[in-house]
Design a protein around this motif. Structure first.
Motif, PDB file in Angstrom:
ATOM      1  N   GLU A 108       0.870  -1.167   0.000  1.00 14.92           N
ATOM      2  CA  GLU A 108       0.000   0.000   0.000  1.00 14.92           C
ATOM      3  C   GLU A 108       0.914   1.226   0.000  1.00 14.92           C
ATOM      4  OE1 GLU A 108      -2.709   0.311   3.324  1.00 14.92           O
ATOM      5  OE2 GLU A 108      -3.409   2.274   2.623  1.00 14.92           O
ATOM      6  N   GLY A 143      10.732  -5.528   7.003  1.00 16.21           N
ATOM      7  CA  GLY A 143       9.694  -6.561   6.934  1.00 16.21           C
ATOM      8  C   GLY A 143       9.234  -6.782   5.503  1.00 16.21           C
ATOM      9  N   HIS A 144       9.083  -5.679   4.777  1.00 17.19           N
ATOM     10  CA  HIS A 144       8.690  -5.819   3.374  1.00 17.19           C
ATOM     11  C   HIS A 144       9.759  -6.562   2.574  1.00 17.19           C
ATOM     12  CE1 HIS A 144       6.197  -2.200   4.511  1.00 17.19           C
ATOM     13  NE2 HIS A 144       5.294  -3.023   4.029  1.00 17.19           N
ATOM     14  N   ARG A 203       5.027 -12.633   9.886  1.00 11.99           N
ATOM     15  CA  ARG A 203       5.587 -11.290   9.763  1.00 11.99           C
ATOM     16  C   ARG A 203       6.967 -11.260  10.366  1.00 11.99           C
ATOM     17  NH1 ARG A 203       1.981  -7.168   8.771  1.00 11.99           N
ATOM     18  NH2 ARG A 203       3.255  -5.352   9.172  1.00 11.99           N
ATOM     19  N   LEU A 204       7.856 -10.507   9.774  1.00  5.58           N
ATOM     20  CA  LEU A 204       9.174 -10.327  10.368  1.00  5.58           C
ATOM     21  C   LEU A 204       9.108  -9.306  11.501  1.00  5.58           C
ATOM     22  CD1 LEU A 204      12.255 -10.714  10.417  1.00  5.58           C
ATOM     23  CD2 LEU A 204      12.408  -8.945   8.662  1.00  5.58           C
ATOM     24  N   SER A 215       6.462  -0.989  11.214  1.00 10.29           N
ATOM     25  CA  SER A 215       5.088  -0.595  10.934  1.00 10.29           C
ATOM     26  C   SER A 215       5.149   0.781  10.283  1.00 10.29           C
ATOM     27  CB  SER A 215       4.292  -0.521  12.238  1.00 10.29           C
ATOM     28  OG  SER A 215       3.285   0.464  12.140  1.00 10.29           O
ATOM     29  N   LYS A 216       4.623   0.853   9.067  1.00  9.51           N
ATOM     30  CA  LYS A 216       4.710   2.119   8.344  1.00  9.51           C
ATOM     31  C   LYS A 216       4.070   3.260   9.132  1.00  9.51           C
ATOM     32  CE  LYS A 216       3.216   0.140   4.585  1.00  9.51           C
ATOM     33  NZ  LYS A 216       2.501  -0.044   3.328  1.00  9.51           N
ATOM     34  N   THR A 226       0.886 -12.028   4.986  1.00 11.97           N
ATOM     35  CA  THR A 226       1.270 -12.292   6.374  1.00 11.97           C
ATOM     36  C   THR A 226       0.100 -12.850   7.190  1.00 11.97           C
ATOM     37  OG1 THR A 226       1.175  -9.881   6.509  1.00 11.97           O
ATOM     38  CG2 THR A 226       3.335 -10.885   6.612  1.00 11.97           C
ATOM     39  N   HIS A 245       9.949  -1.154   4.598  1.00 12.41           N
ATOM     40  CA  HIS A 245      10.882  -1.455   5.682  1.00 12.41           C
ATOM     41  C   HIS A 245      11.412  -2.881   5.541  1.00 12.41           C
ATOM     42  CE1 HIS A 245       7.474  -3.524   7.449  1.00 12.41           C
ATOM     43  NE2 HIS A 245       6.796  -2.396   7.608  1.00 12.41           N
TER      44      HIS A 245
HETATM   45  P1  ATP Z   1       2.738  -1.934   7.756  1.00 14.94           P
HETATM   46  O1  ATP Z   1       1.973  -2.362   8.965  1.00 14.94           O
HETATM   47  O2  ATP Z   1       4.170  -1.682   8.018  1.00 14.94           O
HETATM   48  O3  ATP Z   1       2.085  -0.818   7.013  1.00 14.94           O
HETATM   49  P2  ATP Z   1       1.484  -3.621   5.888  1.00 14.94           P
HETATM   50  O4  ATP Z   1       1.324  -5.068   5.952  1.00 14.94           O
HETATM   51  O5  ATP Z   1       0.289  -2.782   6.138  1.00 14.94           O
HETATM   52  O6  ATP Z   1       2.681  -3.197   6.813  1.00 14.94           O
HETATM   53  P3  ATP Z   1       1.620  -3.400   3.057  1.00 14.94           P
HETATM   54  O7  ATP Z   1       2.138  -2.278   2.230  1.00 14.94           O
HETATM   55  O8  ATP Z   1       0.171  -3.657   3.043  1.00 14.94           O
HETATM   56  O9  ATP Z   1       2.118  -3.147   4.532  1.00 14.94           O
HETATM   57  O10 ATP Z   1       2.433  -4.724   2.764  1.00 14.94           O
HETATM   58  C1  ATP Z   1       2.855  -5.201   1.532  1.00 14.94           C
HETATM   59  C2  ATP Z   1       3.250  -6.633   1.717  1.00 14.94           C
HETATM   60  O11 ATP Z   1       4.336  -6.733   2.623  1.00 14.94           O
HETATM   61  C3  ATP Z   1       2.109  -7.455   2.278  1.00 14.94           C
HETATM   62  O12 ATP Z   1       2.030  -8.675   1.598  1.00 14.94           O
HETATM   63  C4  ATP Z   1       2.513  -7.635   3.722  1.00 14.94           C
HETATM   64  O13 ATP Z   1       1.971  -8.801   4.243  1.00 14.94           O
HETATM   65  C5  ATP Z   1       4.038  -7.664   3.640  1.00 14.94           C
HETATM   66  N1  ATP Z   1       4.645  -7.251   4.903  1.00 14.94           N
HETATM   67  C6  ATP Z   1       4.434  -6.099   5.575  1.00 14.94           C
HETATM   68  N2  ATP Z   1       5.108  -6.089   6.737  1.00 14.94           N
HETATM   69  C7  ATP Z   1       5.767  -7.264   6.809  1.00 14.94           C
HETATM   70  C8  ATP Z   1       6.632  -7.865   7.772  1.00 14.94           C
HETATM   71  N3  ATP Z   1       6.962  -7.243   8.910  1.00 14.94           N
HETATM   72  N4  ATP Z   1       7.126  -9.088   7.500  1.00 14.94           N
HETATM   73  C9  ATP Z   1       6.816  -9.714   6.353  1.00 14.94           C
HETATM   74  N5  ATP Z   1       6.018  -9.208   5.413  1.00 14.94           N
HETATM   75  C10 ATP Z   1       5.477  -8.003   5.626  1.00 14.94           C
END
Ligand code: ATP
Ligand code: MG
Length: 572
Positions: A44, A52-53, A269-270, A278-279, A240, A50
């Motif tokens: 999104e 995690g992504h 999730r990492l 967390s964004k 995740t 980050h």
């Molecule tokens: P955030 O909470 O940081 O905004 P999000 O899951 O809302 O994270 P998205 O942009 O929706 O962020 O995520 C894009 C992809 O990255 C999704 O498939 C999501 O599951 C994955 N993702 C996000 N954070 C992590 C993480 N900490 N570990 C592994 N995959 C992640």
């Protein structure tokens, strides 16, 4: 496997074994998708990516590449109020930096707004969706609890005609934000909350970063996501664990519409100690000025770690090594740093830099003379060659490499003690000069001309090798030393009434403004990665100016002075 590798610019290689890979292997065996493997990375655009992504990116692109498949980059841009093109651009840049390539497969959920709308109309026709006039609060009240079923909305049994009319007028902009929603008609008694007549569309009069003011109704994530996967003919929709409970809804929409059915698979999730992934929270750190920006080298964003000096190779190796699980856990920060160090050890040029300088005067060295000493650029990489480092009568060493009154286990320079100057000579301390406060401000030594290069022909040993910089040629620079941004392993763990910012580490940044550097660093190129011998790995920061380089400490050296001494002379 040596399949062609369209989704990545890496060499094809068998990826690490994990349960998602096993599912794909099984699907290939049973020919479930006619041999296709097609994944997507669906961020999104509401912030910067980050670490995690990175795990998700490596997984999606890595798995597809391994099996000769494809990976799409899809922006999940269904929330107009939080999304910006700045984020879109940086996300693309970060995915490329990690080493992956979506080729011509760049998509936006907003590309599908018309199709999603048409499908919603179809669901209304088939009695599978209705327009609801309950407010957000009322919807919450009607939803029930984990132990009690919800209650059906009083608008649930509107006629198809009325629903079609109201939905068209929602789209036409007749109603204010929040006044109506379109909901799927599923089951208010389902034990799974996601199936209790979930919202498909909400009214938001806001400009969208791509569709402008064309739409004032926007699909919810759950309704948009699976259908987007289906349109793109994704085979394995990897997400995740928090979406596990959404999977029945994902499947329900696809089946209700009777369209191509990808499969959703969840992984953990990492999480990393001392780090927030967390964004939303990272945005708060930026907005409230706790960091200098998204790319502050203390940030776990991909732009932050890149500026800090982490390499994409290290990140990929880390992501491969941590594997996947079906339960969330937490990874030690040290594990990530191990991979950074391991990669930088291979590629970073060694240089000498003195962070907290102490002047050394070699009394028996000819005044005005300058010698060029040979220094090895990287003992791990012979092709990196060597360079010349000036040596002269006055040098700088680290303050902590000298003790006037050394404790028993201190083997570095002290009165009467001889040590090796790396790539230089043996020197022996003969005396000190102190200031009025009694602090040592200068150390006097003699050198042994027979020890040039660092070895004594008579075979005598010294117990320490220290680094140095020749004073006359030294370049001054700035060094930014980083510690973790948070003091707690879990930064989210707070006392009542506090938020995670209570755990910020007030000493996460220490700026050293008068480091003394070997002259080769005067015009160091921003982005370059170096090892300051005996200190750690550093990257050259974008704030560098000609003649005044600025460095970020990427990661400390595990390889301390004690270990260098054990090794004796440098490896060839
Ligand atoms: P955030 O909470 O940081 O905004 P999000 O899951 O809302 O994270 P998205 O942009 O929706 O962020 O995520 C894009 C992809 O990255 C999704 O498939 C999501 O599951 C994955 N993702 C996000 N954070 C992590 C993480 N900490 N570990 C592994 N995959 C992640
Ligand atoms: Mg999200």
């Amino acid at each position: 496997m040596t399949t062609p590798n369209p989704g990545t610019n890496q060499e094809p290689a068998a990826g690490p074994s994990n349960f998602i890979r096993d599912i794909i292997l099984e699907d290939l065996k049973t020919n479930k998708y006619q041999g296709r493997v097609h994944t997507r990375f669906p961020p999104e655009p509401n912030g910067y990516l980050h670490i995690g992504h990175a795990k998700s990116i490596c997984l999606n692109f890595g798995l597809a590449a391994e099996f000769g498949g494809k990976t799409n980059l899809r922006f999940d841009d269904t929330n107009p109020t939080k999304e910006e093109t700045e984020y879109v651009d940086s996300i693309m840049d970060s995915v490329r930096w990690l080493g992956f390539d979506w080729e011509d497969r760049l998509f936006y959920a907003s590309d599908y707004f018309q199709q999603l709308y048409d499908w919603a109309v179809k669901m209304i026709h088939e009695g599978k969706a209705f327009v609801c006039d309950l407010s957000a609060d009322e919807i919450r009240q009607y939803r029930g609890t984990p132990t009690e079923p919800g209650r059906e909305s009083p608008y649930r049994n509107r006629s198809v005609e009325e629903n079609l009319d109201l939905f068209a007028r929602m789209k036409a902009g007749e109603f204010p934000d929040g006044s109506r929603t379109l909901r799927a008609k599923i089951d208010m008694a389902s034990p799974n909350f996601n199936l209790r007549d979930p919202i498909m569309y909400r009214i938001v009069h806001a400009e969208h970063h791509r569709t402008g003011n064309e739409w004032c109704i926007y699909p919810m994530y759950d309704y948009a996501h699976g259908q987007s996967d289906s349109i793109e003919r994704i085979t394995h929709s990897i997400c995740t664990l928090e979406f596990e409970d959404h999977r029945p809804l994902y499947d329900w929409y696809i089946e209700a519409l009777g369209i191509y059915h990808p499969q959703q698979i969840e992984f953990d999730r990492l999480n990393i100690t001392y780090t927030l992934l967390s964004k939303r929270k990272l945005l708060q750190l930026v907005q409230d000025g706790h960091v200098t920006g998204w790319d502050d080298p203390r940030m776990p964003t991909l732009v932050g770690i890149r500026r800090r000096g982490y390499t994409p190779e290290a990140m990929r190796n880390f992501c491969n090594a941590i594997g996947l699980s079906k339960t969330n856990g937490i990874i030690e920060l040290g594990r990530l740093e191990y991979f950074v160090r391991e990669d930088l050890n291979k590629r970073a040029q060694r240089v000498m830099a003195v962070l907290r300088p102490l002047k050394v005067v070699i009394d028996n060295y000819p005044e005005g003379e300058v010698e060029e000493m040979d220094a090895i650029n990287n003992p791990e990489d012979a092709s990196a060659g060597s360079r010349k480092v000036p040596f002269s009568r006055e040098l700088y060493i680290e303050q902590e490499d000298f003790r006037e009154d050394p404790p028993k286990e201190f083997f570095r320079l002290s009165p009467g003690r001889e040590v090796r100057l790396r790539y230089g000579y043996f020197i022996k301390c003969t005396g000190v000069v102190k200031n009025d406060a009694g602090e040592v401000i200068e150390v006097h030594c003699t050198y042994d001309p027979a020890t040039r290069g660092g070895n004594a022909p008579d075979g005598r040993k010294v117990k320490a090798t220290i680094h140095w910089v020749s004073a006359a040629q030294a370049v001054s620079g700035e060094v930014r030393m980083y510690d973790t941004l948070f003091l707690k392993e879990d930064p989210n763990q707070v006392e009542e009434g506090q938020d995670f910012t209570a755990n910020l580490n007030p000493k996460s940044l220490e700026v050293i403004t008068n480091a003394k550097l070997e002259p080769s660093l005067a015009n160091a190129e921003p982005g370059a990665r170096l090892q300051f011998e005996r200190i750690g790995y550093f990257s050259v920061d974008v704030d560098s100016k000609p003649g005044y380089p600025v460095f970020n400490r990427t990661v400390a050296l595990k390889d301390t002075w004690a270990k260098i001494e054990k090794r004796g002379t440098p490896k060839k």
